[in-house]
Design a protein around this motif. Structure first.
Motif, PDB file in Angstrom:
ATOM      1  N   LYS A  19       0.836  -1.196   0.000  1.00 15.27           N
ATOM      2  CA  LYS A  19       0.000   0.000   0.000  1.00 15.27           C
ATOM      3  C   LYS A  19       0.876   1.254   0.000  1.00 15.27           C
ATOM      4  O   LYS A  19       1.924   1.277   0.624  1.00 15.27           O
ATOM      5  N   ARG A  20       0.400   2.273  -0.700  1.00 19.60           N
ATOM      6  CA  ARG A  20       1.047   3.578  -0.606  1.00 19.60           C
ATOM      7  C   ARG A  20       0.805   4.104   0.795  1.00 19.60           C
ATOM      8  O   ARG A  20      -0.257   3.887   1.380  1.00 19.60           O
ATOM      9  N   VAL A  21       1.761   4.828   1.342  1.00 20.65           N
ATOM     10  CA  VAL A  21       1.613   5.444   2.655  1.00 20.65           C
ATOM     11  C   VAL A  21       2.053   6.899   2.532  1.00 20.65           C
ATOM     12  O   VAL A  21       3.086   7.193   1.916  1.00 20.65           O
ATOM     13  N   ALA A  22       1.258   7.782   3.096  1.00 20.38           N
ATOM     14  CA  ALA A  22       1.595   9.204   3.121  1.00 20.38           C
ATOM     15  C   ALA A  22       1.393   9.717   4.540  1.00 20.38           C
ATOM     16  O   ALA A  22       0.691   9.102   5.343  1.00 20.38           O
ATOM     17  N   ALA A  23       2.039  10.834   4.829  1.00 21.61           N
ATOM     18  CA  ALA A  23       1.897  11.469   6.137  1.00 21.61           C
ATOM     19  C   ALA A  23       1.704  12.962   5.930  1.00 21.61           C
ATOM     20  O   ALA A  23       2.432  13.586   5.163  1.00 21.61           O
ATOM     21  N   GLY A  24       0.726  13.504   6.606  1.00 20.55           N
ATOM     22  CA  GLY A  24       0.454  14.935   6.559  1.00 20.55           C
ATOM     23  C   GLY A  24       0.458  15.515   7.956  1.00 20.55           C
ATOM     24  O   GLY A  24       0.395  14.788   8.952  1.00 20.55           O
TER      25      GLY A  24
ATOM     26  N   TRP B 181      11.207  19.964  13.528  1.00 18.67           N
ATOM     27  CA  TRP B 181       9.949  19.918  14.248  1.00 18.67           C
ATOM     28  C   TRP B 181       9.726  18.529  14.815  1.00 18.67           C
ATOM     29  O   TRP B 181      10.109  17.529  14.213  1.00 18.67           O
ATOM     30  N   GLU B 182       9.114  18.460  15.954  1.00 22.29           N
ATOM     31  CA  GLU B 182       8.782  17.193  16.607  1.00 22.29           C
ATOM     32  C   GLU B 182       7.268  16.995  16.523  1.00 22.29           C
ATOM     33  O   GLU B 182       6.502  17.811  17.052  1.00 22.29           O
ATOM     34  N   PRO B 183       6.804  15.934  15.871  1.00 21.18           N
ATOM     35  CA  PRO B 183       5.362  15.736  15.700  1.00 21.18           C
ATOM     36  C   PRO B 183       4.620  15.581  17.015  1.00 21.18           C
ATOM     37  O   PRO B 183       5.138  15.007  17.972  1.00 21.18           O
ATOM     38  N   GLY B 184       3.414  16.082  17.017  1.00 19.45           N
ATOM     39  CA  GLY B 184       2.502  15.833  18.122  1.00 19.45           C
ATOM     40  C   GLY B 184       1.821  14.492  17.903  1.00 19.45           C
ATOM     41  O   GLY B 184       2.297  13.653  17.129  1.00 19.45           O
ATOM     42  N   ARG B 185       0.687  14.330  18.523  1.00 20.88           N
ATOM     43  CA  ARG B 185       0.019  13.040  18.453  1.00 20.88           C
ATOM     44  C   ARG B 185      -0.631  12.796  17.092  1.00 20.88           C
ATOM     45  O   ARG B 185      -0.884  13.724  16.320  1.00 20.88           O
ATOM     46  N   LEU B 186      -0.888  11.535  16.830  1.00 15.16           N
ATOM     47  CA  LEU B 186      -1.588  11.131  15.618  1.00 15.16           C
ATOM     48  C   LEU B 186      -3.039  11.576  15.729  1.00 15.16           C
ATOM     49  O   LEU B 186      -3.728  11.246  16.700  1.00 15.16           O
ATOM     50  N   LEU B 187      -3.501  12.331  14.743  1.00 15.78           N
ATOM     51  CA  LEU B 187      -4.888  12.800  14.749  1.00 15.78           C
ATOM     52  C   LEU B 187      -5.808  11.862  13.979  1.00 15.78           C
ATOM     53  O   LEU B 187      -6.973  11.706  14.333  1.00 15.78           O
ATOM     54  N   GLY B 188      -5.279  11.266  12.914  1.00 11.61           N
ATOM     55  CA  GLY B 188      -6.141  10.401  12.120  1.00 11.61           C
ATOM     56  C   GLY B 188      -5.385   9.549  11.141  1.00 11.61           C
ATOM     57  O   GLY B 188      -4.245   9.841  10.772  1.00 11.61           O
ATOM     58  N   VAL B 189      -6.062   8.470  10.729  1.00  7.52           N
ATOM     59  CA  VAL B 189      -5.584   7.581   9.670  1.00  7.52           C
ATOM     60  C   VAL B 189      -6.733   7.439   8.688  1.00  7.52           C
ATOM     61  O   VAL B 189      -7.873   7.176   9.086  1.00  7.52           O
ATOM     62  N   ASP B 190      -6.424   7.619   7.417  1.00  8.50           N
ATOM     63  CA  ASP B 190      -7.447   7.546   6.369  1.00  8.50           C
ATOM     64  C   ASP B 190      -7.040   6.497   5.340  1.00  8.50           C
ATOM     65  O   ASP B 190      -5.970   6.595   4.743  1.00  8.50           O
ATOM     66  N   TRP B 191      -7.895   5.496   5.146  1.00 10.49           N
ATOM     67  CA  TRP B 191      -7.675   4.511   4.096  1.00 10.49           C
ATOM     68  C   TRP B 191      -8.339   5.007   2.831  1.00 10.49           C
ATOM     69  O   TRP B 191      -9.509   5.419   2.856  1.00 10.49           O
ATOM     70  N   ARG B 192      -7.576   5.004   1.747  1.00  9.98           N
ATOM     71  CA  ARG B 192      -8.093   5.413   0.436  1.00  9.98           C
ATOM     72  C   ARG B 192      -8.046   4.220  -0.488  1.00  9.98           C
ATOM     73  O   ARG B 192      -6.983   3.632  -0.685  1.00  9.98           O
ATOM     74  N   GLY B 193      -9.175   3.837  -1.035  1.00  8.01           N
ATOM     75  CA  GLY B 193      -9.219   2.723  -1.971  1.00  8.01           C
ATOM     76  C   GLY B 193      -8.594   3.080  -3.300  1.00  8.01           C
ATOM     77  O   GLY B 193      -8.302   4.234  -3.599  1.00  8.01           O
ATOM     78  N   GLU B 194      -8.385   2.052  -4.078  1.00 12.57           N
ATOM     79  CA  GLU B 194      -7.820   2.224  -5.415  1.00 12.57           C
ATOM     80  C   GLU B 194      -8.738   3.111  -6.251  1.00 12.57           C
ATOM     81  O   GLU B 194      -9.962   3.074  -6.122  1.00 12.57           O
ATOM     82  N   ARG B 195      -8.136   3.924  -7.089  1.00 13.89           N
ATOM     83  CA  ARG B 195      -8.875   4.770  -8.020  1.00 13.89           C
ATOM     84  C   ARG B 195      -8.043   4.872  -9.291  1.00 13.89           C
ATOM     85  O   ARG B 195      -6.884   4.469  -9.290  1.00 13.89           O
ATOM     86  N   PRO B 196      -8.601   5.385 -10.368  1.00 11.48           N
ATOM     87  CA  PRO B 196      -7.839   5.428 -11.619  1.00 11.48           C
ATOM     88  C   PRO B 196      -6.465   6.091 -11.436  1.00 11.48           C
ATOM     89  O   PRO B 196      -6.367   7.204 -10.929  1.00 11.48           O
ATOM     90  N   GLY B 197      -5.439   5.366 -11.790  1.00 14.13           N
ATOM     91  CA  GLY B 197      -4.077   5.884 -11.725  1.00 14.13           C
ATOM     92  C   GLY B 197      -3.431   5.812 -10.354  1.00 14.13           C
ATOM     93  O   GLY B 197      -2.273   6.206 -10.197  1.00 14.13           O
ATOM     94  N   ARG B 198      -4.130   5.335  -9.327  1.00 13.76           N
ATOM     95  CA  ARG B 198      -3.576   5.279  -7.971  1.00 13.76           C
ATOM     96  C   ARG B 198      -3.945   3.964  -7.298  1.00 13.76           C
ATOM     97  O   ARG B 198      -5.087   3.515  -7.396  1.00 13.76           O
ATOM     98  N   SER B 199      -2.999   3.402  -6.600  1.00 16.65           N
ATOM     99  CA  SER B 199      -3.274   2.218  -5.801  1.00 16.65           C
ATOM    100  C   SER B 199      -3.886   2.643  -4.473  1.00 16.65           C
ATOM    101  O   SER B 199      -3.902   3.823  -4.132  1.00 16.65           O
ATOM    102  N   GLU B 200      -4.367   1.659  -3.722  1.00 17.85           N
ATOM    103  CA  GLU B 200      -4.919   1.983  -2.408  1.00 17.85           C
ATOM    104  C   GLU B 200      -3.805   2.481  -1.496  1.00 17.85           C
ATOM    105  O   GLU B 200      -2.629   2.210  -1.727  1.00 17.85           O
ATOM    106  N   GLY B 201      -4.180   3.216  -0.458  1.00 17.44           N
ATOM    107  CA  GLY B 201      -3.158   3.748   0.423  1.00 17.44           C
ATOM    108  C   GLY B 201      -3.693   4.147   1.783  1.00 17.44           C
ATOM    109  O   GLY B 201      -4.906   4.157   2.015  1.00 17.44           O
ATOM    110  N   LEU B 202      -2.762   4.452   2.654  1.00 21.16           N
ATOM    111  CA  LEU B 202      -3.058   4.930   3.999  1.00 21.16           C
ATOM    112  C   LEU B 202      -2.415   6.294   4.184  1.00 21.16           C
ATOM    113  O   LEU B 202      -1.253   6.492   3.822  1.00 21.16           O
ATOM    114  N   VAL B 203      -3.175   7.215   4.741  1.00 25.23           N
ATOM    115  CA  VAL B 203      -2.662   8.556   5.023  1.00 25.23           C
ATOM    116  C   VAL B 203      -2.754   8.790   6.527  1.00 25.23           C
ATOM    117  O   VAL B 203      -3.827   8.650   7.117  1.00 25.23           O
TER     118      VAL B 203
END
Length: 157
Positions: free
Chosen positions: A13-18, A68-90
């Motif tokens: 799965k693709r993984v991103a962090a914001g 910078w030092e990150p604070g706490r995790l606010l959320g995790v979002d699962w994104r399903g596959e869509r045209p041109g992109r595999s599924e992923g977690l943000v």
């Protein structure tokens, strides 16, 4: 089948962090990427063998020039596959308040970002794609409530 063989059969799965940074008035920091038409929150793809938290730290350093030092995790979002992109977690982390000296330390990296602006939470939909706006709103609510939210397609589950 060995554990190693089994592991190779599992999906990748693709993984991103914001990161959600706020100003003292509670507005959210949005950035204008030079390679995309719409605004986003600071962050990006997590690299191979890098944790989402470490990816957030690296992306903030690359985009905003902040150590910078990150604070706490606010959320995790699962994104399903869509045209041109595999599924992923943000993963979305709390960046805290950027004011005074911290804000003065921001140095936009010209090859990454064209601009930044603090935007009222009730106006993020004017700048962000729908799926990201919904994710930001859910993470802001989670921050206010001291929670972490799990989402699928930006919608809390």
């Amino acid at each position: 089948m060995s554990s190693e063989e089994y592991d190779r059969t599992l999906p990748r799965k693709r993984v991103a962090a914001g990161v959600l940074f706020f100003d003292p008035e509670g507005r959210v920091l949005l950035v204008d990427p030079v390679c995309k038409p719409l605004w986003e929150i600071p962050g990006g793809a997590v690299e191979w063998d890098e944790s989402p938290r470490a990816g957030a730290v690296r992306e903030v350093r690359e985009e905003l020039g902040l150590e910078w030092e990150p604070g706490r995790l606010l959320g995790v979002d699962w994104r399903g596959e869509r045209p041109g992109r595999s599924e992923g977690l943000v993963y979305v982390f709390d960046g805290g308040v950027l004011g005074g000296d911290r804000l003065a330390g921001v140095r936009l990296q010209a090859e990454e970002l064209g601009a930044m602006e603090f935007v009222a939470v009730n106006r993020v939909r004017e700048r962000l794609v729908e799926r990201l706006a919904v994710r930001v709103e859910a993470c802001v609510r989670a921050r206010e409530q001291g929670l972490t939210v799990y989402m699928e397609h930006g919608v809390p589950v």
